[in-house]
Design a protein around this motif. Structure first.
Motif, PDB file in Angstrom:
ATOM      1  N   TYR A 137      -7.423   8.449  -4.604  1.00  0.00           N
ATOM      2  CA  TYR A 137      -8.254   7.300  -4.216  1.00  0.00           C
ATOM      3  C   TYR A 137      -9.365   7.739  -3.265  1.00  0.00           C
ATOM      4  O   TYR A 137     -10.536   7.360  -3.423  1.00  0.00           O
ATOM      5  CB  TYR A 137      -7.371   6.237  -3.563  1.00  0.00           C
ATOM      6  N   ARG A 196       0.302   1.825   0.861  1.00  0.00           N
ATOM      7  CA  ARG A 196      -1.048   1.622   1.412  1.00  0.00           C
ATOM      8  C   ARG A 196      -1.604   2.910   2.037  1.00  0.00           C
ATOM      9  O   ARG A 196      -0.850   3.732   2.588  1.00  0.00           O
ATOM     10  CB  ARG A 196      -1.046   0.519   2.471  1.00  0.00           C
ATOM     11  N   ARG A 214      -4.864  -0.133   3.635  1.00  0.00           N
ATOM     12  CA  ARG A 214      -5.668  -0.560   2.491  1.00  0.00           C
ATOM     13  C   ARG A 214      -4.849  -0.325   1.222  1.00  0.00           C
ATOM     14  O   ARG A 214      -4.377   0.791   0.979  1.00  0.00           O
ATOM     15  CB  ARG A 214      -6.963   0.253   2.440  1.00  0.00           C
ATOM     16  N   ILE A 215      -4.676  -1.388   0.429  1.00  0.00           N
ATOM     17  CA  ILE A 215      -3.884  -1.262  -0.791  1.00  0.00           C
ATOM     18  C   ILE A 215      -4.626  -0.372  -1.796  1.00  0.00           C
ATOM     19  O   ILE A 215      -5.860  -0.372  -1.870  1.00  0.00           O
ATOM     20  CB  ILE A 215      -3.603  -2.666  -1.386  1.00  0.00           C
ATOM     21  N   ASN A 217      -3.898  -0.164  -5.279  1.00  0.00           N
ATOM     22  CA  ASN A 217      -4.078  -0.869  -6.545  1.00  0.00           C
ATOM     23  C   ASN A 217      -4.007  -2.367  -6.276  1.00  0.00           C
ATOM     24  O   ASN A 217      -3.008  -2.845  -5.733  1.00  0.00           O
ATOM     25  CB  ASN A 217      -2.989  -0.464  -7.549  1.00  0.00           C
ATOM     26  N   ASP A 218      -5.068  -3.064  -6.640  1.00  0.00           N
ATOM     27  CA  ASP A 218      -5.101  -4.498  -6.369  1.00  0.00           C
ATOM     28  C   ASP A 218      -3.953  -5.193  -7.090  1.00  0.00           C
ATOM     29  O   ASP A 218      -3.755  -5.028  -8.300  1.00  0.00           O
ATOM     30  CB  ASP A 218      -6.431  -5.100  -6.828  1.00  0.00           C
ATOM     31  N   LYS A 224      -5.793  -7.198   0.363  1.00  0.00           N
ATOM     32  CA  LYS A 224      -6.390  -5.875   0.190  1.00  0.00           C
ATOM     33  C   LYS A 224      -6.224  -5.051   1.457  1.00  0.00           C
ATOM     34  O   LYS A 224      -5.914  -3.864   1.413  1.00  0.00           O
ATOM     35  CB  LYS A 224      -7.873  -6.014  -0.173  1.00  0.00           C
ATOM     36  N   TYR A 225      -6.438  -5.696   2.605  1.00  0.00           N
ATOM     37  CA  TYR A 225      -6.289  -5.014   3.892  1.00  0.00           C
ATOM     38  C   TYR A 225      -5.191  -5.713   4.692  1.00  0.00           C
ATOM     39  O   TYR A 225      -5.070  -6.939   4.666  1.00  0.00           O
ATOM     40  CB  TYR A 225      -7.599  -5.042   4.687  1.00  0.00           C
TER      41      TYR A 225
END
Length: 638
Positions: A137, A196, A214-215, A217-218, A224-225
């Motif tokens: 990522y 995360r 912060r994730i 994969n949505d 997300k955060y």
């Protein structure tokens, strides 16, 4: 409380040049040391450190202080944190105020050790086999190994119990208190951060006090955060992400950028714009603004160009208005719509973001743009509504001088918008007589006309204001064209007023056709005509500052236009009581408040010119009463 004697011992135990020399290159200059000032940019050294006297001083920016001041101003520490840091350097013990405080300090020390252990574990996970997806990522995001190391990126595995097992040496209660695990009644605690990318959140001294995740994969329903909750170490409203790194750099450069999220801050720093901080999941708070202003006088908020970014800008502005102080403000930089700083940097590079920062706008422009775009402005009532909204923002400013200056600037914008300077040509107008090429003698109202105007001024406040405006335009003929459209749209109550207005508008038309209007100079008019309105306004006074007089005249014209709009809106609210009693009542109260403010503004621009009764203006104070206020008493005094 620490005693002055103990603080003096602490200062004496510190060699100031050694302390400052940690971050500033000092050169000996006799019994002192000198350097280029760390508080402002300069090429010739003007910053001096005197160990014997125990202070530093800059002859360029006047920065001055001792060891404690250095730690608070240059290192960005709170007072007690600065004292503790210096005491550690000096080998001194800080007196504990009481046993309870000592206990809290001991608990905080244990939590700090826990935060350091968690950060070490997260960091190791990123480098291990479990961190492969997180590393991929970061590579996709273009985040370099240097940035990963500088900001302390880590990884929290998916397992619900892995952190608890890794930190089993610490009490379970401490893991929950530190925000690392979540406790549910009747069940075993589980890890807060799972699957995360992890970032440590540090205090101004660089110590880890919390985490943000912060994730990768949505996942629907998953934020997300995710930040740590408030703990004994961490208050999200009192801290700023990256403040420990950005603060010292910003003090030197004089620039501090505020972005919306910590990934934006990291992207900016990676691109070479390192004086960047971010709030931690909340709008800017008063405490965070205080942190920013401790570093620079005018921080720059860099917000997304979408509607959410604009709302965030207005929330920040509203929060800042009551706190504004001389020299302390902020500017707003708006990014292209649909882009955050990270997007812009990847698409167009560092130069594009620097250009956005360069065009950051002051608060007054943001307020004007927001309120003028809030709705249509086609009618006098809608324009009066715009003015009311602007004044609500102005009234929120606590500092009197700043409030006055904001009012002046915003009202100048409003006047220029509501009463633009336009060429005025009345229908079928023909100049009287043949034009000779020479100015005609100064034309002044006759004695009978002045008498009628004086009698008319004994009526309502609006009639007196109308007389004042007309007399002011007689004195300052260059302003007639600017206000011609507004004057043409006013329904004057008295025949004398309508006649005077017509004459002024005709003269304005002469002027626009290249001829000179037949108006006398202000200092040639008899004093009686200047006070015929009964109001001691600046533009009717002998000794008025011309700039101030013209500004007050524009304000008086605006008031004259606004009053009938308020009366009409009040009448409309009264007519709606049968069908919408609740809404009508609310509108009526709001409009009555605006009406009171209308009369108060007139009093304010009049008060500066009011004279004592002994000077022949006994009626001035009475004539400042409201339209229905104490008129009989005024007649007796006159």
């Amino acid at each position: 409380m620490l005693s002055p004697q103990w603080l003096d011992q602490l200062r004496n135990a510190i060699t100031l040049s050694t302390l400052i020399g940690r971050t500033v290159k000092l050169q000996r200059a006799g019994h002192e040391f000198k350097a280029c000032c760390p508080f402002h940019n300069e090429k010739t050294p003007s910053f001096y450190v005197n160990d014997q006297k125990g202070f530093y001083h800059c002859f360029g920016c006047e920065a001055h202080g001792d060891a404690i001041r250095w730690m608070t101003e240059q290192q960005g520490l709170q007072f007690m944190d600065a004292v503790k840091e210096l005491a550690l350097i000096a080998g001194m013990d800080v007196p504990a105020p009481d046993p309870r405080t000592a206990k809290r300090q001991e608990e905080a020390k244990g939590l700090r050790d826990l935060m350091d252990a968690a950060q070490t574990w997260f960091r190791a996970n990123l480098d291990g086999s479990q961190g492969a997806e997180a590393r991929a990522y970061l590579e996709r995001r273009g985040i370099s190994a240097r940035t990963i190391e500088s900001f302390g990126f880590g990884y929290a595995p998916e397992d619900r119990t892995s952190l608890g097992k890794a930190l089993s040496d610490y009490p379970k209660e401490m893991l929950v208190e530190g925000g690392l695990r979540i406790e549910v009644e009747g069940k075993e605690p589980y890890d807060r951060f799972r699957g995360r990318l992890m970032l440590p959140i540090r205090d101004p001294r660089g110590r880890v006090i919390a985490f943000g995740g912060r994730i990768l994969n949505d996942v629907e329903g998953a934020p997300k955060y995710l930040n740590s909750p408030d703990t004994p170490l961490f208050d999200k409203g009192r801290n700023l992400y990256n403040f420990d790194r950005a603060g010292p750099l910003a003090r030197k450069s004089g620039r501090l950028l505020v972005v919306e999220g910590y990934m934006d801050a990291i992207a900016c720093a990676a691109a070479g714009i390192e004086e960047v901080v971010a709030p931690l999941g909340t709008a800017l708070t008063e405490h965070q603004l205080g942190l920013l202003w401790r570093v620079v006088d005018v921080p720059i908020l860099c917000l997304d160009g979408d509607s959410a970014g604009q709302r965030a800008a207005m929330r920040a502005v509203s929060r800042a208005l009551p706190l504004l102080a001389p020299g302390k403000s902020m500017r707003i930089a708006v990014l292209p719509k649909g882009q955050d700083p990270d997007d812009l940097l990847r698409a167009r590079g560092k130069g594009a973001l620097l250009e956005v920062i360069e065009h950051a706008r002051p608060i007054t422009e943001v307020l004007w743009d927001h309120e003028s775009a809030a709705g249509p402005l086609d009618t006098p009532e809608q324009k009066a509504g715009l003015k009311a909204r602007l004044m609500e923002h102005v009234d929120a400013i606590a500092h009197p001088d700043i409030r006055s200056l904001y009012k002046r600037e915003l009202m100048d914008r409003f006047s220029a918008y509501a009463f633009p300077r336009r060429e005025f040509k009345p229908r079928q107008f023909q100049p009287r007589g043949k034009w000779s090429g020479k100015p005609a003698p100064a034309s002044r109202p006759s004695a009978s006309s002045a008498s009628r105007l004086s009698a008319a001024s004994g009526g309502g406040l609006r009639d007196r204001l109308a007389n004042a405006v007309l007399a002011g335009l007689e004195r300052f003929p260059d302003e007639i064209e600017r206000h011609a459209e507004a004057i043409a749209g006013i329904e004057f109550a008295l025949p004398e007023q309508r006649a005077t207005a017509t004459r002024l508008l005709e003269r304005a038309a002469l002027d626009t056709e290249g001829q000179t209007p037949t108006l006398g100079e202000p200092d040639q008019e008899p004093p009686a005509q200047r006070t015929q309105a009964g109001l001691p306004l600046s533009f009717l006074a002998d000794d008025a500052d011309p700039v101030q007089a013209v500004s007050d005249l524009a304000e008086a014209v605006a008031l004259l236009v606004e009053r009938p709009a308020l009366d009409a809106a009040l009448a409309d609210a009264a007519a709606r009581f049968d069908t919408d009693p609740e809404g009508a009542f609310a509108d009526q109260q709001r409009l009555l408040t605006r009406k009171q403010e209308f009369e108060e503004r007139l009093r304010q621009i009049s008060a500066a010119r009011a004279t004592e009764p002994a000077n022949g203006s006994a009626g001035d104070e009475i004539l400042l009463q409201g339209e229905h206020g104490d008129q009989n008493q005024g007649q007796e005094r006159e």
